[in-house]
Scaffold this motif. Sequence first.
Motif, PDB file in Angstrom:
ATOM      1  N   TYR A  89      58.995  56.223 -34.918  1.00 54.99           N
ATOM      2  CA  TYR A  89      58.600  57.491 -33.058  1.00 54.99           C
ATOM      3  C   TYR A  89      56.895  56.975 -32.994  1.00 54.99           C
ATOM      4  O   TYR A  89      56.073  56.600 -33.722  1.00 54.99           O
ATOM      5  CB  TYR A  89      57.920  59.017 -33.577  1.00 54.99           C
ATOM      6  N   ALA A  90      57.216  55.988 -31.399  1.00 51.76           N
ATOM      7  CA  ALA A  90      55.967  55.295 -31.674  1.00 51.76           C
ATOM      8  C   ALA A  90      54.886  55.986 -30.849  1.00 51.76           C
ATOM      9  O   ALA A  90      53.328  55.535 -31.277  1.00 51.76           O
ATOM     10  CB  ALA A  90      56.290  54.622 -30.113  1.00 51.76           C
ATOM     11  N   GLY A  91      54.606  57.711 -31.401  1.00 50.96           N
ATOM     12  CA  GLY A  91      53.876  58.222 -31.334  1.00 50.96           C
ATOM     13  C   GLY A  91      52.724  58.782 -29.766  1.00 50.96           C
ATOM     14  O   GLY A  91      51.692  59.162 -29.438  1.00 50.96           O
ATOM     15  N   PHE A  92      53.719  58.049 -28.979  1.00 51.88           N
ATOM     16  CA  PHE A  92      53.597  58.449 -27.133  1.00 51.88           C
ATOM     17  C   PHE A  92      55.128  59.004 -26.652  1.00 51.88           C
ATOM     18  O   PHE A  92      56.066  58.233 -27.353  1.00 51.88           O
ATOM     19  CB  PHE A  92      52.600  57.224 -26.512  1.00 51.88           C
ATOM     20  N   THR A  93      54.726  59.395 -25.347  1.00 53.41           N
ATOM     21  CA  THR A  93      56.104  59.836 -24.770  1.00 53.41           C
ATOM     22  C   THR A  93      56.209  59.643 -23.897  1.00 53.41           C
ATOM     23  O   THR A  93      54.901  59.284 -23.328  1.00 53.41           O
ATOM     24  CB  THR A  93      56.371  61.728 -25.005  1.00 53.41           C
ATOM     25  N   ALA A  94      57.023  59.214 -22.919  1.00 49.10           N
ATOM     26  CA  ALA A  94      57.125  58.629 -21.716  1.00 49.10           C
ATOM     27  C   ALA A  94      57.762  59.577 -19.987  1.00 49.10           C
ATOM     28  O   ALA A  94      58.818  60.016 -20.870  1.00 49.10           O
ATOM     29  CB  ALA A  94      57.903  57.381 -21.592  1.00 49.10           C
ATOM     30  N   LEU A  95      56.448  59.128 -19.272  1.00 40.88           N
ATOM     31  CA  LEU A  95      57.313  60.277 -18.251  1.00 40.88           C
ATOM     32  C   LEU A  95      57.906  58.642 -17.532  1.00 40.88           C
ATOM     33  O   LEU A  95      56.984  57.865 -16.840  1.00 40.88           O
ATOM     34  CB  LEU A  95      56.722  60.851 -17.824  1.00 40.88           C
ATOM     35  N   ARG A  96      58.789  58.544 -16.854  1.00 41.92           N
ATOM     36  CA  ARG A  96      59.138  57.503 -15.864  1.00 41.92           C
ATOM     37  C   ARG A  96      59.870  57.716 -14.510  1.00 41.92           C
ATOM     38  O   ARG A  96      60.339  59.249 -14.192  1.00 41.92           O
ATOM     39  CB  ARG A  96      60.281  56.545 -16.045  1.00 41.92           C
ATOM     40  N   GLY A  97      59.781  57.799 -12.552  1.00 40.61           N
ATOM     41  CA  GLY A  97      60.186  58.034 -12.576  1.00 40.61           C
ATOM     42  C   GLY A  97      60.026  56.807 -10.924  1.00 40.61           C
ATOM     43  O   GLY A  97      59.417  55.767 -11.280  1.00 40.61           O
ATOM     44  N   ILE A  98      61.326  56.729  -9.724  1.00 38.78           N
ATOM     45  CA  ILE A  98      61.292  55.688  -8.714  1.00 38.78           C
ATOM     46  C   ILE A  98      61.096  56.953  -7.808  1.00 38.78           C
ATOM     47  O   ILE A  98      61.357  57.843  -7.465  1.00 38.78           O
ATOM     48  CB  ILE A  98      62.177  55.463  -9.495  1.00 38.78           C
ATOM     49  N   CYS A  99      60.697  56.174  -6.410  1.00 38.59           N
ATOM     50  CA  CYS A  99      60.311  57.056  -5.152  1.00 38.59           C
ATOM     51  C   CYS A  99      59.670  55.775  -4.077  1.00 38.59           C
ATOM     52  O   CYS A  99      59.967  53.789  -4.835  1.00 38.59           O
ATOM     53  CB  CYS A  99      59.364  57.770  -5.060  1.00 38.59           C
ATOM     54  N   SER A 100      59.666  56.391  -3.065  1.00 38.65           N
ATOM     55  CA  SER A 100      59.688  55.188  -1.910  1.00 38.65           C
ATOM     56  C   SER A 100      58.163  55.753  -1.461  1.00 38.65           C
ATOM     57  O   SER A 100      57.620  57.330  -1.343  1.00 38.65           O
ATOM     58  CB  SER A 100      60.150  55.767  -0.640  1.00 38.65           C
ATOM     59  N   PHE A 101      57.166  54.796  -1.149  1.00 42.08           N
ATOM     60  CA  PHE A 101      55.723  54.697  -1.655  1.00 42.08           C
ATOM     61  C   PHE A 101      55.559  52.996  -0.835  1.00 42.08           C
ATOM     62  O   PHE A 101      55.342  51.913  -1.003  1.00 42.08           O
ATOM     63  CB  PHE A 101      55.076  54.745  -2.988  1.00 42.08           C
ATOM     64  N   LYS A 102      53.994  53.616   0.109  1.00 41.03           N
ATOM     65  CA  LYS A 102      53.320  52.660   0.423  1.00 41.03           C
ATOM     66  C   LYS A 102      52.060  52.449   0.281  1.00 41.03           C
ATOM     67  O   LYS A 102      51.503  53.709   0.195  1.00 41.03           O
ATOM     68  CB  LYS A 102      54.221  52.362   1.657  1.00 41.03           C
ATOM     69  N   ASP A 103      51.706  51.244  -0.031  1.00 43.14           N
ATOM     70  CA  ASP A 103      50.258  51.509  -0.426  1.00 43.14           C
ATOM     71  C   ASP A 103      48.799  50.260   0.253  1.00 43.14           C
ATOM     72  O   ASP A 103      49.718  49.096  -0.340  1.00 43.14           O
ATOM     73  CB  ASP A 103      49.222  52.165  -2.091  1.00 43.14           C
ATOM     74  N   GLU A 104      48.328  50.082   0.758  1.00 41.67           N
ATOM     75  CA  GLU A 104      47.812  49.170   1.290  1.00 41.67           C
ATOM     76  C   GLU A 104      47.211  48.291   0.686  1.00 41.67           C
ATOM     77  O   GLU A 104      47.042  46.883   0.266  1.00 41.67           O
ATOM     78  CB  GLU A 104      46.616  49.062   2.428  1.00 41.67           C
ATOM     79  N   GLY A 105      46.346  48.278  -0.905  1.00 36.90           N
ATOM     80  CA  GLY A 105      46.512  47.971  -1.658  1.00 36.90           C
ATOM     81  C   GLY A 105      47.163  47.324  -2.529  1.00 36.90           C
ATOM     82  O   GLY A 105      46.763  45.826  -3.570  1.00 36.90           O
ATOM     83  N   TYR A 106      48.721  47.587  -2.451  1.00 35.64           N
ATOM     84  CA  TYR A 106      49.561  46.930  -3.636  1.00 35.64           C
ATOM     85  C   TYR A 106      50.979  46.580  -2.179  1.00 35.64           C
ATOM     86  O   TYR A 106      51.957  47.564  -2.311  1.00 35.64           O
ATOM     87  CB  TYR A 106      49.840  47.854  -4.674  1.00 35.64           C
ATOM     88  N   GLY A 107      50.818  45.957  -1.569  1.00 36.46           N
ATOM     89  CA  GLY A 107      50.942  46.080  -0.465  1.00 36.46           C
ATOM     90  C   GLY A 107      53.262  44.615  -0.758  1.00 36.46           C
ATOM     91  O   GLY A 107      52.998  44.573  -2.094  1.00 36.46           O
ATOM     92  N   LEU A 108      53.714  45.521  -0.407  1.00 35.62           N
ATOM     93  CA  LEU A 108      55.216  45.022  -0.483  1.00 35.62           C
ATOM     94  C   LEU A 108      55.573  43.475  -0.610  1.00 35.62           C
ATOM     95  O   LEU A 108      56.348  42.910  -1.397  1.00 35.62           O
ATOM     96  CB  LEU A 108      56.255  45.519   0.526  1.00 35.62           C
TER      97      LEU A 108
END
Length: 384
Positions: free
Chosen positions: A173-192
Motif C-alpha cells: 500500500y502506498a499510504g494514500f488513496t485516490a479520487l479521480r474524475g473527468i469533466c468539462s470545465f473552462k478556466d482562463e488561467g489554464y486555457g485549452l
Amino acid sequence: MNRKAIVVGAGLGGLSVAIQLKNKGWQVEVFDKATSFKSMGAGIVLAANGMKALERLGVAGEVKISGKKVGKAEIRTWDGKILFQLPTKEMAERYGTYSYLIHRASLQEILLDKFDGAGLHLQKGVSGFLQDESKVTALFTDGSQVEGDVLIGADGIHSAIRANLILNDKLRYAGFTALRGICSFKDEGYGLKSGGGFEAWGPGKRFGFSHLGQDRIFWFAAINAPEGKEIPFGSRKQAALHHLKGWYPPIEAVIQATAEEAILHHDIFDRKPLSQWGSGRVTLLGDAAHPMLPNLGQGGAQAMEDAIVLADCLSNSKDMAEAIFKYERERIRRTTKMVHHSRKMARMMQLENRVAIGFRNLMLQAVPSDILASRLHWVVGHEV
C-alpha cells in the motif's frame, strides 16, 4: 509456420505487444476476462519516451489528435503559490515531442484499432498454464485451453499469470488513496490552447488538474488514508470537496463540475520489484511485472517499452526461453529504478509534517527549472 503468442490482458501493454508481434509476422491471440471495454477510466500522461514508443507502434499521430499536449506543467502549494514550473517547450525541443495527456479508454481504442480486433477474445479468465520444451498451454476458467510458443502475462497488478509464477507476492500500500474524475470545465488561467495544468501540494494531500483533449479536464486527488477505507458511490464528490476545501480556486470548481458517477476511487499499490519475471516460455510485462506508484506518470509508458523490447527479443531468437531472459535483463534494471523512484517521490509529495513541507518547498523554489527537468532525463529521454 508462423509462431504463436498468447497474450493475457487487453490493456495498453497487452495490445502493444500484440501489435508489435503481429507486425513481425507472429500469430497473436489476446485474451481478457472483461465482458466489454468500458469508457470509464482516467487520464494517462505520455511523456517523450511514451510518445516515442507510440511512434514505434505506429499510432503517435492518432494520440496527438485525440489527446492534448502538455504545454504547461506547474507545481503549486495548496493555496496556489508556485513551487516550480517545468520548461515544457525546451523539453519538447530537446526530445522532439511534447508530452500528451489522453483518456486511457481513448488510447486503448486506438491500440485496438491498430491490432484490428482479429484474435481478441473477451470473457476469458485464466486459471493457469502448462509448458514443456515445445509449447505452452494457457488454461482458462471456462475449461478451454490454447497452445502457443510463448505466453505473455499483461493482465495488470492483480495478474493471474504472475500469481501462477510467483508465490507469496503481496501488494504494498502506498499510504494514500485516490479520487479521480473527468469533466468539462473552462478556466482562463489554464486555457485549452496551452494544454497541461498543475499539481497543488498540501499536508498529506495533493491535487492534479490537466487538459485531457476534446474539451475535457482530468483531475485527481491523492489523500493520505488508512488502507481499505471505502468511499462509496454517492459520497465521492463530497469527500473530495471536504478534503480540499479552501484550496487554490480552480480546484473546488472543477470537482463541483464533475458528475458523481464520473468519480473513481481506488487505494494505490505497487509491488516489491523482482529480479526475474518469467519462467521458460512464460513472462510478464507492464503492471503484471512491475506495478509502480503513479508519481512519475510512467506506468503506461513502461508497459509499451516492455512490449517493444519483448517483441524484438522474441522475433530475433528461435529459443523462446533465451529471448525472454534477454528481455528481462534489458528491462528489469530500468523498471526497478522506476518503482523505487516513484515510491521515493510519494514520500516527498505526501508529506504531512509542516516543518518538512516548508523545507521541501524552499528547496524546490531554489532549484532552477532546467536543473529539475534534467533530473528527469533518465525517465523521459529514453528510447527503446
